[in-house]
Design a protein around this motif. Structure first.
Motif, PDB file in Angstrom:
ATOM      1  N   ILE A   1       8.039   8.572  -6.413  1.00  0.00           N
ATOM      2  CA  ILE A   1       9.343   8.239  -5.854  1.00  0.00           C
ATOM      3  C   ILE A   1      10.266   9.419  -6.134  1.00  0.00           C
ATOM      4  N   ASP A   2      10.774  10.005  -5.062  1.00  0.00           N
ATOM      5  CA  ASP A   2      11.631  11.180  -5.175  1.00  0.00           C
ATOM      6  C   ASP A   2      12.896  10.915  -4.362  1.00  0.00           C
TER       7      ASP A   2
ATOM      8  N   LYS B   1       0.811  -1.222   0.000  1.00  0.00           N
ATOM      9  CA  LYS B   1       0.000   0.000   0.000  1.00  0.00           C
ATOM     10  C   LYS B   1       0.842   1.268   0.000  1.00  0.00           C
ATOM     11  N   LEU B   2       2.131   1.148  -0.219  1.00  0.00           N
ATOM     12  CA  LEU B   2       3.013   2.314  -0.180  1.00  0.00           C
ATOM     13  C   LEU B   2       2.700   3.249  -1.347  1.00  0.00           C
ATOM     14  N   LYS B   3       2.387   4.510  -1.006  1.00  0.00           N
ATOM     15  CA  LYS B   3       2.046   5.479  -2.043  1.00  0.00           C
ATOM     16  C   LYS B   3       3.214   6.382  -2.393  1.00  0.00           C
ATOM     17  N   GLY B   4       4.125   6.614  -1.459  1.00  0.00           N
ATOM     18  CA  GLY B   4       5.207   7.532  -1.744  1.00  0.00           C
ATOM     19  C   GLY B   4       6.484   7.218  -0.997  1.00  0.00           C
ATOM     20  N   VAL B   5       7.621   7.324  -1.704  1.00  0.00           N
ATOM     21  CA  VAL B   5       8.951   7.267  -1.094  1.00  0.00           C
ATOM     22  C   VAL B   5       9.620   8.601  -1.405  1.00  0.00           C
ATOM     23  N   ILE B   6       9.805   9.421  -0.392  1.00  0.00           N
ATOM     24  CA  ILE B   6      10.415  10.740  -0.572  1.00  0.00           C
ATOM     25  C   ILE B   6      11.653  10.802   0.308  1.00  0.00           C
ATOM     26  N   ALA B   7      12.799  10.673  -0.318  1.00  0.00           N
ATOM     27  CA  ALA B   7      14.059  10.565   0.438  1.00  0.00           C
ATOM     28  C   ALA B   7      15.135  11.445  -0.163  1.00  0.00           C
ATOM     29  N   TYR B   8      14.772  12.503  -0.849  1.00  0.00           N
ATOM     30  CA  TYR B   8      15.752  13.343  -1.525  1.00  0.00           C
ATOM     31  C   TYR B   8      16.630  14.102  -0.529  1.00  0.00           C
ATOM     32  N   ASP B   9      17.759  14.609  -1.056  1.00  0.00           N
ATOM     33  CA  ASP B   9      18.673  15.450  -0.284  1.00  0.00           C
ATOM     34  C   ASP B   9      19.192  14.742   0.959  1.00  0.00           C
ATOM     35  N   ASN B  10      19.813  13.590   0.742  1.00  0.00           N
ATOM     36  CA  ASN B  10      20.512  12.848   1.787  1.00  0.00           C
ATOM     37  C   ASN B  10      21.835  12.367   1.211  1.00  0.00           C
ATOM     38  N   ASN B  11      22.448  11.391   1.880  1.00  0.00           N
ATOM     39  CA  ASN B  11      23.661  10.756   1.364  1.00  0.00           C
ATOM     40  C   ASN B  11      23.431   9.263   1.178  1.00  0.00           C
TER      41      ASN B  11
ATOM     42  N   LEU C   1       4.962  10.393 -10.553  1.00  0.00           N
ATOM     43  CA  LEU C   1       6.128  11.265 -10.478  1.00  0.00           C
ATOM     44  C   LEU C   1       7.373  10.442 -10.169  1.00  0.00           C
ATOM     45  N   VAL C   2       8.412  10.622 -10.983  1.00  0.00           N
ATOM     46  CA  VAL C   2       9.708   9.987 -10.738  1.00  0.00           C
ATOM     47  C   VAL C   2      10.776  11.077 -10.769  1.00  0.00           C
ATOM     48  N   MET C   3      11.456  11.275  -9.642  1.00  0.00           N
ATOM     49  CA  MET C   3      12.506  12.285  -9.547  1.00  0.00           C
ATOM     50  C   MET C   3      13.762  11.618  -9.010  1.00  0.00           C
ATOM     51  N   MET C   4      14.696  11.346  -9.923  1.00  0.00           N
ATOM     52  CA  MET C   4      15.923  10.627  -9.580  1.00  0.00           C
ATOM     53  C   MET C   4      17.156  11.420  -9.973  1.00  0.00           C
ATOM     54  N   ASN C   5      16.999  12.698 -10.298  1.00  0.00           N
ATOM     55  CA  ASN C   5      18.130  13.485 -10.760  1.00  0.00           C
ATOM     56  C   ASN C   5      19.185  13.636  -9.657  1.00  0.00           C
ATOM     57  N   ASP C   6      20.401  13.939 -10.100  1.00  0.00           N
ATOM     58  CA  ASP C   6      21.542  14.155  -9.187  1.00  0.00           C
ATOM     59  C   ASP C   6      21.872  12.912  -8.377  1.00  0.00           C
ATOM     60  N   ASN C   7      22.072  11.798  -9.094  1.00  0.00           N
ATOM     61  CA  ASN C   7      22.573  10.565  -8.511  1.00  0.00           C
ATOM     62  C   ASN C   7      23.619   9.986  -9.455  1.00  0.00           C
ATOM     63  N   SER C   8      23.854   8.675  -9.371  1.00  0.00           N
ATOM     64  CA  SER C   8      24.827   8.030 -10.264  1.00  0.00           C
ATOM     65  C   SER C   8      24.241   6.770 -10.880  1.00  0.00           C
ATOM     66  N   PHE C   9      22.947   6.785 -11.186  1.00  0.00           N
ATOM     67  CA  PHE C   9      22.328   5.629 -11.821  1.00  0.00           C
ATOM     68  C   PHE C   9      22.972   5.372 -13.181  1.00  0.00           C
ATOM     69  N   MET C  10      23.209   4.085 -13.478  1.00  0.00           N
ATOM     70  CA  MET C  10      23.866   3.695 -14.733  1.00  0.00           C
ATOM     71  C   MET C  10      22.979   2.692 -15.459  1.00  0.00           C
ATOM     72  N   ASP C  11      21.958   3.184 -16.086  1.00  0.00           N
ATOM     73  CA  ASP C  11      20.976   2.308 -16.711  1.00  0.00           C
ATOM     74  C   ASP C  11      20.606   2.884 -18.065  1.00  0.00           C
TER      75      ASP C  11
ATOM     76  N   GLN D   1      12.147  12.838 -14.141  1.00  0.00           N
ATOM     77  CA  GLN D   1      13.330  13.670 -13.953  1.00  0.00           C
ATOM     78  C   GLN D   1      14.512  12.773 -13.575  1.00  0.00           C
ATOM     79  N   ILE D   2      15.445  12.612 -14.523  1.00  0.00           N
ATOM     80  CA  ILE D   2      16.601  11.735 -14.293  1.00  0.00           C
ATOM     81  C   ILE D   2      17.894  12.448 -14.650  1.00  0.00           C
ATOM     82  N   GLY D   3      17.884  13.784 -14.626  1.00  0.00           N
ATOM     83  CA  GLY D   3      19.067  14.553 -14.993  1.00  0.00           C
ATOM     84  C   GLY D   3      20.240  14.318 -14.055  1.00  0.00           C
ATOM     85  N   ASN D   4      21.454  14.587 -14.571  1.00  0.00           N
ATOM     86  CA  ASN D   4      22.689  14.474 -13.787  1.00  0.00           C
ATOM     87  C   ASN D   4      22.876  13.071 -13.220  1.00  0.00           C
TER      88      ASN D   4
END
Length: 985
Positions: free
Chosen positions: A413-414, A385-395, A436-446, A460-463
């Motif tokens: 998922i942000d 039943k998970l509707k949102g994962v918001i974990a941006y701006d961490n390490n 909504l998908v916001m994955m920018n500013d990471n190091s995904f290699m896909d 949003q998958i920039g950077n």
């Protein structure tokens, strides 16, 4: 013969006599109550809900609004019945009445003291009406009351101590009123009280929680949000042993949270956000029955207590927007009923407990803006039943949990601004509800997926390090509005199939390795407003089709290998930003781009020039200047000299007519494509062209070409006394109007400024301002072909159209602009009308952008116009959207009554007149403008009058938002009952 009184015959006779008497009494009571109810029906003017009340009905006890006991009326229930007028003074003629529910209506007047005649009354709900004045000091005469709800009215003055003498009272609801005294400490004497609701009485004098409240041993709900409570939360709060819900949010509380709060065994919900509480959360929490734990938006420091992990009935943990530090206790992840986790905006560090979601069914998981490290927990969506994962701006690092790949409930998922890497779980892209998908500013290699959710709107998958080609299958993702993939490793061509996405408004593919030509079949991109393709290897020409994108205002094609000429029609677009630099473009720069705003848009294109003569001169290899060339140069010099002389004479002529200095240096800034220059404007600044004036300057109507085009120029002079103020107004208007775009907001074309003068140039509104049509019709010019001409009032459909237009413009400003825009000086003279009588909001000189969404901004001084100014704004110069709502309500009252907003001085405003009018119980139809009052529009006009009243409520919290006001306004046209012009409020 003697008859015995004890004989069976005699007893039967007396029983029959008693029965006949009882029947006669009951029959008389029934007739009397029936008569009272019919009077009540007439008193409320035969509203549609009461049409089924008829004297011929078998029994009034069958009517749904009436409840009877032993065939006598004991209860009246009219919640949300749209009842108007004052309170019926004869209601207590229903002698056995114990229950009255009149919530959510339009009843006015003072507190009905005629209720004192209802000697059996124990339930009274008058909430969500328009009662005014003070609560009487002898309200304790209603001695049997157990339930009293006067919430969401306009009661003022003190809360009387007499309330504390209602000894049987169990529920006391006084929220959302205008009380301006204090809450009496004697309320603590109400030993049976279970609910005390005093929230949103922000005019109460600042005070601490009275110690006498500690005596309320049966209290289960204490709601005192935004009630000017100050001081610390007292330790005696732990004495309220029955307390289940506590809301002290939005007050001025300070200090630490007392440990006694968490000894309450029945406590389930705690709201303490938006205070100035500090210190640490108590480490020892004894209550195990807490279900919702909300201490967000305070100044709490220290660690999250490990004891929270023992709250086995906890469903929501809300500790966001504090200064908490340290690690999140692992025991919290094992809570069996936890569904909502909000820990964002703290200083938390360490890893996330791995058991989050393993033992409970999580629905929301928000841990953004912390210093967390490690992986996301693997079992977040185990409950499905998970509707949102918001974990941006961490390490956070590692790969996304594989379980998210089978999480069909996921909406958002942000995880942007982290250190995630690796591939995306395969099923995540196709999650059924993913929006909504916001994955920018990471190091995904896909690589980009060939299939994504049909509901996905923003990707949003920039950077990152995404690679490979952009799949042509993206054309089937018709809900996609934003695709941001800047600064990745994408290769290949931009697929033509991408141009089929008709809802796309932002496409950012800059900083990749894309090749090939720009797509040309872009007819579907009607909503596209931002296109960035810079820093790629794109080649070929700029397609002419780019000139047909009506919404485009941000175009960046720089640092590619584009060649050929720039399509001249590109200048037809309303581009706020254009960058074509560092390409191989050649030929002439379109004239529309010849102003300062595009000064850096064409750098490093050696073949480009501003005019064709310059191009030819630059491309020639001139080794020497022949005598023929020298003669040509001399001739050109003479021509230029003559030009300067003529220009000087022209400027002197302008100065003679307008008072503008000849040697002044003008700065010209364009925000639209223009077909005129500053010279056209300056020459038109004559008294013959003045069409209005205000506190800051004059307004001119100026023809700017031979085609008959007109513009409106607002001229602002600087003076020694007010130059700082006017400069602020000027900059506010330029800043706001140059950014916002809406059909119901005036369009700013350009601005021209020098040391002493500012010119704001707008589109010209042929029908001028609304106030002239309503209040000064004789000053209007006769307009050929118009239905509303000289001396004739706007008809009601036109007025309704204007009201909707103003509401739409304000909705855009308040709810769609980021940050929102507050006008602060909305009035009918600032509502301009185009040739079709469409309304446009103008004059933003006093507008102010809110610094933060939902947070009021202070201003140094009150600004606005009497008659339109919200009462709280005149007292405390703090602004939010509700001051515009008040002004909008005044404009609605102007439209529906034809009266001016101010009829002499600030103490005789239209809003005050309207409220006094309805307090007297008069029919609304009597207030309507006779010029437009027609039978088939009466109900619609009455509905708009009511909305005007609601918007001009003295309490900001009682006013709707502009979104709500617009909905009510539109519904009044489609849902208003027909031909009931005798309505009252």
């Amino acid at each position: 013969m003697t008859t015995s009184f004890s004989s069976p015959e005699t007893i039967s006779f007396f029983l029959l006599l008693l029965l006949l008497c009882s029947h006669h009494v009951n029959s008389h009571l029934y007739e009397q109550e029936h008569s009272v109810l019919l009077r009540l029906n007439h008193f409320w003017h035969n509203q549609p809900p009461l049409h089924h009340w008829r004297s011929s009905n078998a029994s009034h006890c069958t009517w749904p609004e009436v409840q009877c006991t032993n065939n006598s009326v004991t209860a009246l229930l009219f919640p949300s019945y749209n009842l108007n007028g004052t309170f019926p003074p004869f209601i207590c003629d229903l002698k056995n009445l114990t229950f009255i529910d009149l919530q959510y209506n339009f009843i006015t007047g003072g507190f009905p003291t005629t209720l004192y005649n209802c000697s059996n009354l124990n339930y009274l709900d008058l909430s969500q009406n328009y009662f005014v004045g003070s609560i009487p000091d002898d309200i304790d005469r209603l001695s049997r009351l157990q339930f009293l709800n006067l919430g969401a009215n306009n009661f003022s003055g003190d809360i009387p101590t007499a309330v504390s003498r209602l000894s049987e009272l169990r529920y006391l609801h006084l929220f959302m009123n205008q009380f301006n005294g204090t809450y009496p400490s004697e309320i603590g004497n109400l030993s049976n009280l279970e609910e005390l609701l005093l929230a949103y009485n922000s005019n109460l004098l600042p005070a601490e929680l009275p110690p006498s409240f500690a005596q309320l041993k049966k209290l289960t709900f204490l709601w005192m949000a935004k009630s000017n409570v100050n001081g610390e939360i007292p330790e005696w709060i732990g004495n309220l042993t029955a307390l289940e819900r506590l809301d002290l949010s939005k007050n001025h509380l300070i200090g630490e949270i007392p440990s006694s709060l968490f000894t309450l065994k029945n406590l389930s919900i705690v709201y303490l956000y938006k205070n100035n509480l500090s210190g640490k959360i108590p480490q020892r929490i004894d209550s195990k029955k807490i279900t919702e734990y909300d201490l967000s938006e305070n100044n709490l420091t220290g660690r999250i207590p490990a004891d929270i992990g023992e709250l086995q009935e906890l469903t929501a943990l809300l500790l966001c927007l504090n200064q908490l530090s340290g690690e999140i206790p692992e025991s919290i992840g094992r809570l069996p009923l936890l569904t909502d986790v909000r820990l964002f905006s703290n200083n938390l560090n360490g890893t996330l407990p791995p058991d989050f979601g393993r033992n409970s069914i999580l629905e929301s998981f928000q841990v953004s803006s912390n210093k967390l490290t490690g992986n996301l927990p693997e079992h977040l969506c185990s409950g499905g039943k998970l509707k949102g994962v918001i974990a941006y701006d961490n390490n956070l690092s590692g790969e996304l949990p594989e379980s998210l790949g089978s999480c069909d409930s996921l909406f958002i998922i942000d995880v942007h601004k982290n250190n995630f890497s690796g591939k995306i779980p395969v099923g995540l892209w196709t999650s059924l509800n993913l929006t909504l998908v916001m994955m920018n500013d990471n190091s995904f290699m896909d690589e980009l997926p060939r299939r994504i959710s049909k509901n996905l709107a923003r990707l949003q998958i920039g950077n990152n390090k995404f690679s490979g080609k952009i799949p042509s299958e993206l054309s089937s993702f018709w809900n996609l509005t934003e695709f941001e993939a800047s600064n990745n490793r994408l290769t290949g061509r931009i697929p033509e199939e991408l141009t089929a996405l008709s809802k796309m408004n932002k496409l950012l593919l800059d900083g990749n390795q894309l090749t090939g030509e720009l797509p040309w079949n872009i007819i579907s991109w009607k909503s596209l407003h931002s296109l960035k393709l810079s820093r790629n290897h794109l080649s070929g020409k700029i397609p002419n089709e780019f000139c047909n994108l009506p919404s485009l205002n941000d175009l960046d094609l720089s640092e590619n290998r584009l060649s050929g000429t720039i399509p001249i029609e590109l200048g037809n677009l309303n581009l706020n930003f254009l960058n074509l630099s560092s390409n191989f473009l050649s030929g002439k720069i379109p004239p529309a781009f010849g102003n300062e705003i595009y000064a850096r848009s064409f750098l490093n294109n050696p073949g480009l020039c501003l005019n064709l003569d310059g191009c030819s001169l630059r491309t020639q290899n001139l080794r020497k200047i022949s005598s023929q060339h020298l003669a040509l140069i001399v001739c050109l010099g003479v021509i230029i000299s003559i030009f300067f002389v003529v220009s000087a004479l022209y400027i002197i002529k302008i100065y003679t007519k307008t008072g503008i200095k000849a040697d002044v240096e003008w700065k010209f800034t364009s925000f639209q494509r223009l077909n005129f220059s500053e010279g056209n404007l300056l020459s038109g600044l004559s008294e013959n062209n003045v069409i209005g004036s205000g506190g800051s300057g004059k307004v001119y109507r100026i023809p700017v070409n031979n085609l008959g085009d007109m513009v409106a120029v607002k001229r602002i002079w600087n003076s020694r006394k007010s130059d700082h103020k006017l400069e602020k107004e000027f900059m506010a208007e330029v800043e706001i109007l140059s950014l916002i775009r809406h059909n119901n907001i005036i369009k700013l074309l350009c601005c021209v400024s020098c040391e002493s003068t500012r010119l704001l140039v707008y589109e010209y509104m042929e029908k001028q301002s609304l106030d002239k049509w309503l209040h000064n019709k004789n000053s209007l010019p006769r307009i050929a072909g118009s239905d509303a001409v000289h001396g004739v009032a706007l008809n009601w459909p036109m007025r309704f159209q204007i009201a909707v237009g103003v509401a739409q413009g304000l909705c855009y400003m308040h709810h769609e602009c980021s940050p929102p825009v507050i006008h602060r000086d909305l009035k009918s003279s600032n509502i301009l009308l185009d040739s079709d009588f469409n309304a446009k909001i103008a004059d933003f000189g006093l507008a102010k952008m809110l610094v933060k969404q939902g947070e009021p901004a202070s201003v140094s001084a009150v600004a606005g116009s009497f008659g339109y100014m919200a009462p709280e704004y005149a007292q405390i110069p703090r602004i939010n959207e509700k001051i515009d709502v008040f002004s909008f309500g005044v404009i609605l009252l102007e439209l529906v009554t034809g009266k001016e907003a101010l009829t002499g001085n600030e103490d005789s405003s239209l809003a005050m007149w309207a409220w006094e009018f309805i307090k007297q119980g008069k029919a609304i139809v009597e207030a309507l403008d006779e010029d437009v009052k027609e039978t088939h529009y009466l109900d619609e006009m009455c509905s708009v009058f009511k909305l005007g009243l609601i918007c001009t409520s003295s309490a900001p919290t009682s006013r709707p938002s502009m979104n709500q006001a617009l909905q009510i306004l539109v519904r009044s046209r489609t849902m208003a009952p027909q031909n009931h012009g005798d309505q009252k409020v």
